[in-house]
Design a protein around this motif. Sequence first.
Motif: not given
Length: 241
Positions: A123-133, A183-186
């Motif tokens: 869930a947190l990495l989903e938000l990080a991905d959204r913020a990053r891109y 990190t990308m895989l996770a």
Amino acid sequence: MKRRDFLKTAGVAAGAAAPARAVSIVLEPGDAVASAGPAQWAAKELQAALSAQGVPVRLHQRLEQAAAGDFRILAAGAASPAAGEILKAAGVAAPGGPESLALVEGKRALLACGGDVRGLVYALLELADRARYGDHPLAALQVRKPIVERPVNTIRSVTRLFCSDVEDKPWYNDREMWPNYLTMLATQRFNRFNLSFGIGYDFLRNVTDGYFLFAYPFFLSVPGYNVRVPQLPDAERDRNL
């Protein structure tokens, strides 16, 4: 310059100079899921993604510590009272089962919720991905409709094969690549990683590209057994390990 154009230009300049809205990420220490090491790591990944976009980020242990104007993110396990309050108000069932997650907008905070530690990490990495891109990082974090997800496949694996010392030693020894790659895989929710060595041969005679093919002598020396690669310096063997 006409007055209307002046006011428009001044307004744009003031908006550009205004500080970005801060984000508060809350992980309550009494929450066993949110306080676990992987969840703490994922929260820092979200913090780094937002900071790279110029968004100030603060980490807190309670929602009450966050400033009134902050965009608040509550990272929590599904069983925590704070998560239950937001889920109930939104009419959303708590995520259940391994690796399940929920993203739900509440009145006090955006809830990033996991059925277990790995679910919260996703869930947190989903938000990080959204913020990053996303074009606008805070807008990208907003969840208009609750999201509840659980994996269909129990095992989601990827293999990376080392089969050539010429082609593969550069990435194998690249210490800056590995954290970003894993990190990308996770982030893409792979939960297994297999690093394989050597091309498969029917016979081990006249092999000319056998780096790591018979793997362990390339990594270590076993006391009492004189099995080694004659052309491999001890320093390179130790560096491989």
